[in-house]
Write a protein that holds these residues in place. Structure first.
Motif, mmCIF file in Angstrom:
data_model
loop_
_atom_site.group_PDB
_atom_site.id
_atom_site.type_symbol
_atom_site.label_atom_id
_atom_site.label_comp_id
_atom_site.label_asym_id
_atom_site.label_seq_id
_atom_site.Cartn_x
_atom_site.Cartn_y
_atom_site.Cartn_z
ATOM 1 N N PRO A 173 0.812 -0.863 0.236
ATOM 2 C CA PRO A 173 -0.170 0.137 -0.408
ATOM 3 C C PRO A 173 0.526 1.424 -0.026
ATOM 4 C CG PRO A 173 -0.908 -1.574 1.561
ATOM 5 C CD PRO A 173 0.539 -2.022 1.244
ATOM 6 N N SER B 257 0.567 3.764 -2.822
ATOM 7 C CA SER B 257 -0.196 5.606 -2.756
ATOM 8 C C SER B 257 1.069 6.378 -3.217
ATOM 9 C CB SER B 257 0.360 5.467 -1.223
ATOM 10 O OG SER B 257 -0.805 4.585 -0.069
ATOM 11 N N LEU C 106 -5.601 5.290 5.525
ATOM 12 C CA LEU C 106 -4.849 4.058 5.890
ATOM 13 C C LEU C 106 -6.156 3.656 7.325
ATOM 14 C CD1 LEU C 106 -3.170 1.108 6.700
ATOM 15 C CD2 LEU C 106 -1.649 2.248 7.033
#
Length: 220
Positions: A56, A60, A155
């Motif tokens: 992630p 991102s 998140l």
């Protein structure tokens, strides 16, 4: 300095989530809204934990890079709808190639009339199409920094929803990392607002000074 401190706090929050799990915190609700019935949950090793956090972060980072590059693109080609459609098209082609390489069992590609089909439709229309168009609009209005700094907050929202709605246990490291991410976000946005005030204040005072000079010349 405020922006730099915010970026450091966000980076520290990601590192805390990645490398420190800590004790687990049980959900407050005994009966969540969407309980899972998967039986006993497998133990998550440290390697899987770090890899699951790294992916992630990489996603991102590449998304933030695209947002920064999207600002000069929209200046040259201001049609956000067509730009979003082209982005989704080429993203779908790249995702298809990666999916074929990773999963070659086409029986797992089948979709039925279940929650899986609803998840695919939601991801296509809202989580990709509408989201990308709104991101382009926000980047054009407020600049890439404002939009990029909100990306790590997803998140924190995911942790919150999994804790309260799915009844999953979260870890102390995730809570501490989320606090650091929110603090870094606030620091950057506060610094950006102060920077905007400092840019507009001299211009306003110059306009008032010119107006006073014109009135004085008229009186004379």
């Amino acid at each position: 300095m405020g922006k730099l401190a915010g970026i450091v706090l966000c980076l520290a929050g990601v590192l805390v989530i990645a490398f420190y799990a800590g004790p687990s915190v049980r959900p407050l609700a005994d009966h969540p809204f969407f309980p899972t019935h998967g039986g006993s949950k497998p133990h998550i090793g440290s390697g899987v934990w770090i890899r699951g956090t790294f992916l992630p972060v990489l996603a991102s980072g590449t998304l933030c890079l695209w947002i920064v590059l999207q600002v000069p693109l929209l200046k040259e080609y201001p049609n956000k709808l067509v730009a979003t459609a082209m982005q989704c098209l080429f993203g779908a082609i790249q995702s298809f190639v990666v999916a074929v390489v990773v999963e070659r069992d086409f029986s797992k590609w089948k979709l039925g009339l279940d929650i899986g089909l609803l998840a695919v439709l939601y991801s296509a229309f809202f989580a990709t199409g509408a989201l990308m168009y709104l991101m382009a609009w926000c980047a054009e209005m407020e600049g890439p920094v404002f939009l990029v700094m909100w990306t790590p907050l997803s998140l924190v929202i995911t942790l919150f929803c999994s804790f309260f709605f799915l009844g999953e246990a979260i870890y102390l490291g995730s809570i501490l990392g989320g606090i650091l991410l929110v603090g870094g976000l606030y620091s950057v946005l506060w610094s950006k607002s102060k920077e905007k005030e400092n840019k507009t204040t001299p211009a306003t005072s110059t306009v008032h000074a010119k107006h006073e000079e014109e009135l004085t010349s008229q009186v004379v």
